[in-house]
Design a protein around this motif. Structure first.
Motif, PDB file in Angstrom:
ATOM      1  N   GLY A  51       0.822  -1.210   0.000  1.00  0.00           N
ATOM      2  CA  GLY A  51       0.000   0.000   0.000  1.00  0.00           C
ATOM      3  C   GLY A  51       0.855   1.259   0.000  1.00  0.00           C
ATOM      4  O   GLY A  51       0.546   2.230  -0.708  1.00  0.00           O
ATOM      5  N   ILE A  52       1.923   1.253   0.786  1.00  0.00           N
ATOM      6  CA  ILE A  52       2.838   2.402   0.823  1.00  0.00           C
ATOM      7  C   ILE A  52       3.459   2.611  -0.555  1.00  0.00           C
ATOM      8  O   ILE A  52       3.553   3.737  -1.045  1.00  0.00           O
ATOM      9  CB  ILE A  52       3.916   2.200   1.914  1.00  0.00           C
ATOM     10  N   ASP A  53       3.857   1.513  -1.196  1.00  0.00           N
ATOM     11  CA  ASP A  53       4.441   1.596  -2.538  1.00  0.00           C
ATOM     12  C   ASP A  53       3.468   2.252  -3.517  1.00  0.00           C
ATOM     13  O   ASP A  53       3.858   3.104  -4.309  1.00  0.00           O
ATOM     14  CB  ASP A  53       4.824   0.209  -3.064  1.00  0.00           C
ATOM     15  N   GLU A  75      -2.894   5.613   4.141  1.00  0.00           N
ATOM     16  CA  GLU A  75      -3.953   4.816   4.785  1.00  0.00           C
ATOM     17  C   GLU A  75      -4.879   4.129   3.785  1.00  0.00           C
ATOM     18  O   GLU A  75      -5.092   2.925   3.856  1.00  0.00           O
ATOM     19  CB  GLU A  75      -4.758   5.710   5.741  1.00  0.00           C
ATOM     20  N   ALA A  76      -5.445   4.866   2.850  1.00  0.00           N
ATOM     21  CA  ALA A  76      -6.412   4.282   1.905  1.00  0.00           C
ATOM     22  C   ALA A  76      -5.757   3.202   1.053  1.00  0.00           C
ATOM     23  O   ALA A  76      -6.357   2.135   0.821  1.00  0.00           O
ATOM     24  CB  ALA A  76      -7.014   5.369   1.023  1.00  0.00           C
ATOM     25  N   ASP A  77      -4.525   3.437   0.624  1.00  0.00           N
ATOM     26  CA  ASP A  77      -3.838   2.446  -0.203  1.00  0.00           C
ATOM     27  C   ASP A  77      -3.487   1.191   0.585  1.00  0.00           C
ATOM     28  O   ASP A  77      -3.573   0.082   0.061  1.00  0.00           O
ATOM     29  CB  ASP A  77      -2.575   3.060  -0.822  1.00  0.00           C
ATOM     30  N   VAL A  78      -3.105   1.360   1.844  1.00  0.00           N
ATOM     31  CA  VAL A  78      -2.811   0.203   2.690  1.00  0.00           C
ATOM     32  C   VAL A  78      -4.088  -0.606   2.916  1.00  0.00           C
ATOM     33  O   VAL A  78      -4.084  -1.839   2.808  1.00  0.00           O
ATOM     34  CB  VAL A  78      -2.163   0.634   4.029  1.00  0.00           C
ATOM     35  N   ARG A  79      -5.180   0.070   3.202  1.00  0.00           N
ATOM     36  CA  ARG A  79      -6.461  -0.631   3.410  1.00  0.00           C
ATOM     37  C   ARG A  79      -6.917  -1.344   2.142  1.00  0.00           C
ATOM     38  O   ARG A  79      -7.410  -2.471   2.190  1.00  0.00           O
ATOM     39  CB  ARG A  79      -7.538   0.341   3.897  1.00  0.00           C
ATOM     40  N   ASP A  80      -6.756  -0.697   0.987  1.00  0.00           N
ATOM     41  CA  ASP A  80      -7.113  -1.332  -0.286  1.00  0.00           C
ATOM     42  C   ASP A  80      -6.258  -2.570  -0.539  1.00  0.00           C
ATOM     43  O   ASP A  80      -6.765  -3.614  -0.958  1.00  0.00           O
ATOM     44  CB  ASP A  80      -6.961  -0.357  -1.451  1.00  0.00           C
ATOM     45  N   ALA A  81      -4.956  -2.448  -0.288  1.00  0.00           N
ATOM     46  CA  ALA A  81      -4.053  -3.587  -0.476  1.00  0.00           C
ATOM     47  C   ALA A  81      -4.440  -4.735   0.457  1.00  0.00           C
ATOM     48  O   ALA A  81      -4.393  -5.907   0.074  1.00  0.00           O
ATOM     49  CB  ALA A  81      -2.602  -3.167  -0.235  1.00  0.00           C
TER      50      ALA A  81
END
Length: 108
Positions: A51-53, A75-81
């Motif tokens: 997600g961080i990437d 946050e949103a990308d980590v949750r999506d991942a």
């Protein structure tokens, strides 16, 4: 706050530092609580990194001048991942279960 959550937060901090080209962005206060929630929600470190990437790649394409990324923006990308990872895991488990059932039926 357990030792595992603290270790998870420090690992994320180290990873973010690497993504930021060595710029140390401390994970403290509300950011620490955010990343601690990731740990308590069962988000694996490798999934948090994914997600961080994603966020860092998008950030690099948008901004002309590289600036250090704050963990809060990931946050949103980590949750999506994490959602994708859980879906992949669930699909894999179901496929394994279906394979096992078919195999058991064929053996009879």
């Amino acid at each position: 706050m357990g030792a595992a959550a603290l270790e998870f937060c420090r690992a994320v901090e180290t990873y973010l530092c690497q993504k930021n080209g060595g710029h140390l962005v401390r994970i403290v206060g509300p950011s620490f609580e955010l990343v601690s929630r990731w740990a308590s929600d069962g988000i694996p470190f490798k999934v948090a990194c994914r997600g961080i990437d994603r966020y860092c790649e998008r950030h690099a394409r948008r901004s002309g001048r590289p600036r250090p990324v704050r963990i809060d923006f990931c946050e949103a990308d980590v949750r999506d991942a994490f959602d994708e990872w859980r879906s992949e895991e669930h699909t894999s488990e179901l496929q394994s279960l279906a394979y096992l059932v078919c195999r058991l039926l064929l053996e009879k």
